[in-house]
Design a protein around this motif. Structure first.
Motif, PDB file in Angstrom:
ATOM      1  N   GLN A  34       0.902  -1.173  -0.011  1.00  0.00           N
ATOM      2  CA  GLN A  34       0.008   0.156  -0.056  1.00  0.00           C
ATOM      3  C   GLN A  34       0.774   1.202  -0.075  1.00  0.00           C
ATOM      4  OE1 GLN A  34      -3.168   0.149  -0.583  1.00  0.00           O
ATOM      5  NE2 GLN A  34      -4.144  -1.638   0.231  1.00  0.00           N
ATOM      6  N   LYS A  36       3.706   1.795  -1.612  1.00  0.00           N
ATOM      7  CA  LYS A  36       4.262   1.675  -2.732  1.00  0.00           C
ATOM      8  C   LYS A  36       5.898   1.726  -2.477  1.00  0.00           C
ATOM      9  CE  LYS A  36       0.536   3.997  -5.330  1.00  0.00           C
ATOM     10  NZ  LYS A  36       0.157   5.021  -6.140  1.00  0.00           N
ATOM     11  N   GLY A 101      -3.669  -0.404  -6.156  1.00  0.00           N
ATOM     12  CA  GLY A 101      -2.143  -0.094  -6.505  1.00  0.00           C
ATOM     13  C   GLY A 101      -1.896  -1.383  -7.098  1.00  0.00           C
TER      14      GLY A 101
END
Length: 219
Positions: A34, A36, A101
């Protein structure tokens, strides 16, 4: 479609990075956390016939584990049919946008500032030591012509730490710091490339598997 033990192991590892996953048509699996800060990509032997999303990957893997042998998985519209023996489980898929994502491609490390190999035994040592010492950080350190992996707390120099010599190098001293929580790799030997621009790649030498991990800081 039958998933091999190797692919199941990769999916179990990917479930520690993101709770869900989107299977794209083809033979490449990708996931990203989450925040990244961790992206992983694996090439598998199986061919995924059509795209589908799994919202709760750990539950999906638990369903597969109900069967002694790998069950047959069939994509049927918005469902998966998981068939083994006399049982057929109908499992509801989710849309790609639900898996927030979900990555569509891997990354390219912008520069190869430091490259070295971390053996499987050394990798296991680093992860085990970081766990026992409760070290929130792992650093790759270059000093006096040697490369060390340091497990420590970058905010508290009074805590215990470990420094493991893993390679040699030529050049100026360096320090690249990661969050331990981002080291999500499967056990194995890794070819590691670190860029001073804030990212590192970890390529498994026995599998078609690569992780890209953001640096916490660099010096």
């Amino acid at each position: 479609m039958l998933l091999s033990d190797s692919t199941i192991a990769i999916l179990k590892n990917f479930s520690t990075i993101h709770t869900g996953i989107y299977f794209r048509e083809g033979n490449i699996l990708r996931t990203m956390n989450q925040g990244k800060t961790v992206l992983a990509e694996a090439t598998i032997d199986e061919h995924i016939p059509a795209g589908f999303g799994i919202y709760e990957l750990s539950q999906f893997l638990a369903i597969l584990s109900l069967h002694k042998a790998s069950p047959e998985i069939t994509v049927k519209g918005s469902n998966l049919l998981i068939e083994g023996g006399r049982s057929t489980i109908t499992y509801r898929c989710c849309a790609e946008e639900i898996i927030k994502g979900a990555p569509t491609k891997g990354l390219v490390v912008p520069s190869n500032d430091i490259t070295f190999t971390l053996g499987e035994d050394d990798f296991h040592w680093v992860m085990r030591t970081a766990s026992i010492l409760k070290s929130p950080n792992i650093a790759v350190v270059g000093d006096r012509g040697k490369v060390f992996i340091k497990t420590y707390d970058s905010e508290n120099d009074s805590e215990a730490f470990d420094s493991l010599e893993v390679s040699t190098y030529t050049g100026e001293p360096f320090l690249f710091v990661f969050k331990t929580e981002n080291w999500k790799m499967m056990n194995g030997t890794y070819s590691i490339t670190i860029s001073s621009q804030g990212i590192a790649s970890f390529t498994n030498e026995a599998k078609k598997l690569t992780y890209w991990i953001a640096l916490e800081s660099k010096k």
